[in-house]
Write an enzyme that holds these catalytic residues in place. Sequence first.
Site, PDB file in Angstrom:
ATOM      1  N   ASP A   1      -4.566  11.143  -1.680  1.00 20.17           N
ATOM      2  CA  ASP A   1      -4.788  11.984  -1.775  1.00 20.17           C
ATOM      3  C   ASP A   1      -6.231  12.889  -0.914  1.00 20.17           C
ATOM      4  OD1 ASP A   1      -3.813  11.468  -4.314  1.00 20.17           O
ATOM      5  OD2 ASP A   1      -5.933  11.758  -5.292  1.00 20.17           O
TER       6      ASP A   1
ATOM      7  N   ASP B   1       1.225   9.709 -12.253  1.00 23.10           N
ATOM      8  CA  ASP B   1       0.338   9.078 -11.798  1.00 23.10           C
ATOM      9  C   ASP B   1       0.985   7.993 -11.532  1.00 23.10           C
ATOM     10  OD1 ASP B   1      -1.636   9.046  -9.458  1.00 23.10           O
ATOM     11  OD2 ASP B   1      -2.830  10.657 -10.650  1.00 23.10           O
TER      12      ASP B   1
END
EC number: 3.2.1.49
Length: 415
Positions: A217, A156
């Site tokens: 997301d 990430d």
Amino acid sequence: MLQKTVLLLALVAQVLMLENGLLRTPPMGWLAWERFRCNIDCVEDPKNCISERLFMEMADRLAQDGWRDLGYVYLNIDDCWIGGRDASGRLIPDPKRFPHGIAFLADYAHSLGLKLGIYEDMGKMTCMGYPGTTLDKVELDAETFAEWKVDMLKLDGCFSSSRERAEGYPKMAAALNATGRPIAFSCSWPAYEGGLPPKVNYTEVSRVCNLWRNYKDIQDSWKSVLSILDWFVRHQDVLQPVAGPGHWNDPDMLLIGNFGLSFDESRAQMALWTVLAAPLLMSTDLRTISPQNMDILQNPLMIKINQDPLGIQGRRILKSKSHIEVFKRYLSNQASALVFFSRRTDMPFRFHCSLLELNYPKGRVYEGQNVFTGDIFSGLQTEVNFTVIINPSGVVMWYLYPIKDLGISTMMSHW
């Protein structure tokens, strides 16, 4: 000529990518995040907290309920597994929730014919505040993951700068390769830079990553699915050419089996992600998933299309005034996939079209199969109109292949 050039560039771009030999087709498997998030309360919610037990139970379901045999082989840990770093700086899992360690989970997954994925963050902390991988820890963490026999790393990008990411992602790719263990590399790098050139150099990203998140997301709602789809369509001329064997755009997880999508919306996400050559990473509770949702996710023809070895990402080729959109993906052996997608919110709509309008060559006759119903049709000529009935926020999906050339044209179809 421009349309032919787009297809040619997509094929050439695939040749130019550097390869680690992994993920020649989009990865398939299960990922914890969307469904289970950062639930670490194993006292009040022991069945659903991020723990060794959860991943072992999902591994059992992948192996025993037909998922693995269809290609869903990745069992991927996401955020909130880390317990800290030991005295030598090595990552350690939370000792209460992962008492036997990550290597134990990897061995368990491998014993079932599965692969284990793990999560870290290119920054001082993960998105949920656990220890991240700073630049000075890249090689150490790569070595640790390899020692644990991990098969995929999702890295990430929270709590880092553009400069740190530009240095860190290539550095991690090199470190993973240096371990000698084949570890697929999932990057969030483009998503933290806005997903588009000039800030994102997809040539460089493709040299570093096996798959990459481009955008926000996904959340458990149809609105979220549409926002991601809309972004991918708006920028398909940038995104489509850079995808291919070993290197995939990732629109994020499949929501099917959760709470936010209707039956038709679930089928739509599956079809659209498939035509986009997206990773098929489920994030649902496989212990309680309904037979109806299993049927969507385990559709053999759908999976065959998603896993087509050419690896050409599809694109939207038609947007009609009736709020019907058509997506097309080229497949091996002159086959193709079509998705007729309804943006309507009223009632089932009768959509009239011909293959000629969808850029199929003149003079050909096609046979096909409805991907969801299994119905087979034959004798469809390019110039002849057909009708499909599409539910609101739903899809009809076809798998098509030519069976006859009437001699008018043998040219390859183009976008």
